[in-house]
Design a protein around this motif. Structure first.
Motif, PDB file in Angstrom:
ATOM      1  N   MET A  95      11.269 -10.568  15.352  1.00  0.00           N
ATOM      2  CA  MET A  95      12.262 -11.634  15.228  1.00  0.00           C
ATOM      3  C   MET A  95      12.852 -11.749  13.829  1.00  0.00           C
ATOM      4  SD  MET A  95      10.217 -14.545  17.400  1.00  0.00           S
ATOM      5  CE  MET A  95      11.357 -15.845  16.948  1.00  0.00           C
ATOM      6  N   VAL A  96      12.515 -10.820  12.922  1.00  0.00           N
ATOM      7  CA  VAL A  96      12.991 -10.917  11.543  1.00  0.00           C
ATOM      8  C   VAL A  96      13.756  -9.655  11.155  1.00  0.00           C
ATOM      9  CG1 VAL A  96      11.067 -12.425  10.920  1.00  0.00           C
ATOM     10  CG2 VAL A  96      10.872  -9.958  10.531  1.00  0.00           C
ATOM     11  N   ASP A  97      14.596  -9.810  10.118  1.00  0.00           N
ATOM     12  CA  ASP A  97      15.400  -8.696   9.620  1.00  0.00           C
ATOM     13  C   ASP A  97      14.672  -7.871   8.573  1.00  0.00           C
ATOM     14  OD1 ASP A  97      17.608  -9.454  11.211  1.00  0.00           O
ATOM     15  OD2 ASP A  97      18.183 -10.955   9.721  1.00  0.00           O
ATOM     16  N   GLY A  98      13.548  -8.368   8.082  1.00  0.00           N
ATOM     17  CA  GLY A  98      12.787  -7.666   7.067  1.00  0.00           C
ATOM     18  C   GLY A  98      11.701  -8.580   6.530  1.00  0.00           C
ATOM     19  N   PHE A  99      11.037  -8.129   5.455  1.00  0.00           N
ATOM     20  CA  PHE A  99       9.852  -8.840   4.997  1.00  0.00           C
ATOM     21  C   PHE A  99       9.834  -8.990   3.483  1.00  0.00           C
ATOM     22  CE2 PHE A  99       8.919  -6.524   8.858  1.00  0.00           C
ATOM     23  CZ  PHE A  99       8.355  -7.504   9.658  1.00  0.00           C
ATOM     24  N   ILE A 100       9.409 -10.171   3.045  1.00  0.00           N
ATOM     25  CA  ILE A 100       9.019 -10.384   1.661  1.00  0.00           C
ATOM     26  C   ILE A 100       7.508 -10.581   1.682  1.00  0.00           C
ATOM     27  CG2 ILE A 100       9.126 -11.973  -0.301  1.00  0.00           C
ATOM     28  CD1 ILE A 100      12.057 -12.419   0.377  1.00  0.00           C
ATOM     29  N   ILE A 101       6.788  -9.715   0.980  1.00  0.00           N
ATOM     30  CA  ILE A 101       5.320  -9.701   1.041  1.00  0.00           C
ATOM     31  C   ILE A 101       4.796 -10.294  -0.256  1.00  0.00           C
ATOM     32  CG2 ILE A 101       3.287  -8.279   1.423  1.00  0.00           C
ATOM     33  CD1 ILE A 101       5.231  -6.165   2.619  1.00  0.00           C
ATOM     34  N   TYR A 102       4.127 -11.434  -0.156  1.00  0.00           N
ATOM     35  CA  TYR A 102       3.724 -12.202  -1.336  1.00  0.00           C
ATOM     36  C   TYR A 102       2.218 -12.152  -1.550  1.00  0.00           C
ATOM     37  CZ  TYR A 102       2.937 -16.251  -4.390  1.00  0.00           C
ATOM     38  OH  TYR A 102       2.535 -17.077  -5.404  1.00  0.00           O
ATOM     39  N   GLY A 103       1.814 -11.676  -2.698  1.00  0.00           N
ATOM     40  CA  GLY A 103       0.408 -11.739  -3.086  1.00  0.00           C
ATOM     41  C   GLY A 103      -0.309 -10.421  -2.966  1.00  0.00           C
ATOM     42  N   TRP A 104      -0.311  -9.842  -1.775  1.00  0.00           N
ATOM     43  CA  TRP A 104      -1.009  -8.562  -1.575  1.00  0.00           C
ATOM     44  C   TRP A 104      -0.940  -8.158  -0.120  1.00  0.00           C
ATOM     45  CZ3 TRP A 104      -2.419  -4.252  -3.480  1.00  0.00           C
ATOM     46  CH2 TRP A 104      -3.379  -3.455  -2.856  1.00  0.00           C
ATOM     47  N   LEU A 105      -0.841  -6.863   0.115  1.00  0.00           N
ATOM     48  CA  LEU A 105      -0.971  -6.309   1.462  1.00  0.00           C
ATOM     49  C   LEU A 105      -1.665  -4.977   1.328  1.00  0.00           C
ATOM     50  CD1 LEU A 105      -0.303  -6.540   4.497  1.00  0.00           C
ATOM     51  CD2 LEU A 105       1.779  -5.230   4.029  1.00  0.00           C
TER      52      LEU A 105
END
Length: 357
Positions: free
Chosen positions: A131-141
């Protein structure tokens, strides 16, 4: 035919729920349940369906009809390293989210908050991620199933507070901020220095680091801050042994208070505390005042973050101000293409106040 009787995907074929049901010889409802309602299937059956879908290149039902028509949903997935409750109450994380929201509001975009800590996220998040156009990944993955799944989608990604291979990132200059603050504190030479750290080691308890392995630098913001402290101390002729460095698993007050209490009740009480967050420093001020210690005469304390509470108490907190809201605004602008695609290192600023003049 491949193993278990599932035919390979024809080149160029557009996969839908209906087509996957035909290929796997199950109902469309079963395919949908595997992604969206895992409680409706046995673990073995759900795993088989998800594995076959992944092998054939089908990432799950797209719940947004508008996305089918335009290729865009108007939603941005914000993947959080911590759980949602922590991220919304932590002052630094909430300020970062506020910065994101400012830019997305201006562009009429929505945020969908996701937690990478969900142990069942591989099953529950397929629909949300579609359902999203992309991702902002905050903190760590960490590199793993969630990481691989996001990469496979080929959607834009921006990493914040850590480096992610092949991904634009936005970071605070944690090393320089910590080093500058330590150099300021060392202008008045201390007798004994202790450090209160945040998530320096993999432990769910307040502990000293001693011989424990530190997180890798590209993961841990605090390891970069620790490097800044130690380099400044070493240059001034001070070496802090590991047993005088504490690590807390969270930035919450109970853990911060425990670490501060332990540090200030050791056999050789420090006269300088370098704290890797303002919450750690504020807890240290509380413990010190309860012990009738004078600040800064008996104990000097330096924090990191620049949250508003540090300037509202007495003694006010000397700290490193990081631009958390600007970090969010920059990440959003990079994601939307309003800024030239590049890695961004945001400078910090030392705020000298009463706790360490």
């Amino acid at each position: 035919m491949t193993a278990r009787g599932v035919p390979p995907r024809p080149d160029g074929e557009r996969l839908t729920v209906k087509r996957m049901a035909e290929l796997l010889n199950v109902s469309t409802a079963t395919i949908s349940n595997a992604f969206n309602r895992p409680d409706q299937l046995s673990e073995a059956r759900r795993r088989w369906i998800l594995d076959e879908c992944k092998r054939l290149g089908y990432m799950g039902p797209n719940a947004a009809a508008r996305s089918l028509r335009t290729g865009r949903t108007g939603n941005v997935g914000v993947m959080l390293a911590d759980n949602l409750a922590y991220s919304l109450t932590d002052p630094v994380a909430s300020e970062f989210l506020h910065g994101l929201a400012e830019v997305f509001d201006q562009n009429r975009m929505n945020m969908l908050l996701l937690s990478s800590q969900d142990p069942d996220s591989e099953y529950r998040s397929h629909l949300q991620e579609a359902m999203v156009d992309g991702f902002i990944i905050y903190g760590w993955l960490s590199k793993g199933r969630t990481y691989d799944r996001l990469l496979q989608q080929g959607k834009p990604m921006v990493a914040v507070d850590f480096d992610l291979e092949g991904c634009t990132w936005v970071n605070i200059d944690n090393y320089e901020g910590a080093r500058t603050s330590a150099e300021h504190a060392l202008k008045t030479p201390p007798q004994r220095v202790s450090i209160l750290g945040l998530r320096l080691v993999a432990s769910d308890r307040v502990c000293r680091i001693e011989d424990r392995e530190l997180f890798r630098e590209q993961r841990a913001v605090s390891v970069r801050r620790l490097s800044g402290y130690l380099d400044a101390l070493h240059a001034a002729g001070h070496d802090v042994p590991p047993e005088r460095i504490w690590s807390t698993p969270t930035n919450d007050h109970p853990d911060a208070y425990q670490a501060a209490w332990e540090a200030l009740n050791t056999g050789q009480r420090p006269d300088l505390l370098l704290c890797m967050s303002d919450r750690l420093a504020l807890a240290a001020i509380q413990v010190a005042l309860q012990m009738k210690l004078r600040i800064p005469e008996d104990l000097r304390i330096v924090g990191f973050d620049g949250i508003p509470e540090g300037n509202t108490l007495h003694p006010s907190l000397t700290t490193v101000y990081q631009q958390s809201a600007e970090k969010g605004r920059m990440a959003a602008r990079l994601f939307l293409g309003e800024e030239q695609d590049r890695n961004v290192l945001i400078p910090t600023r030392l705020l000298v106040r009463e706790s360490c003049p």
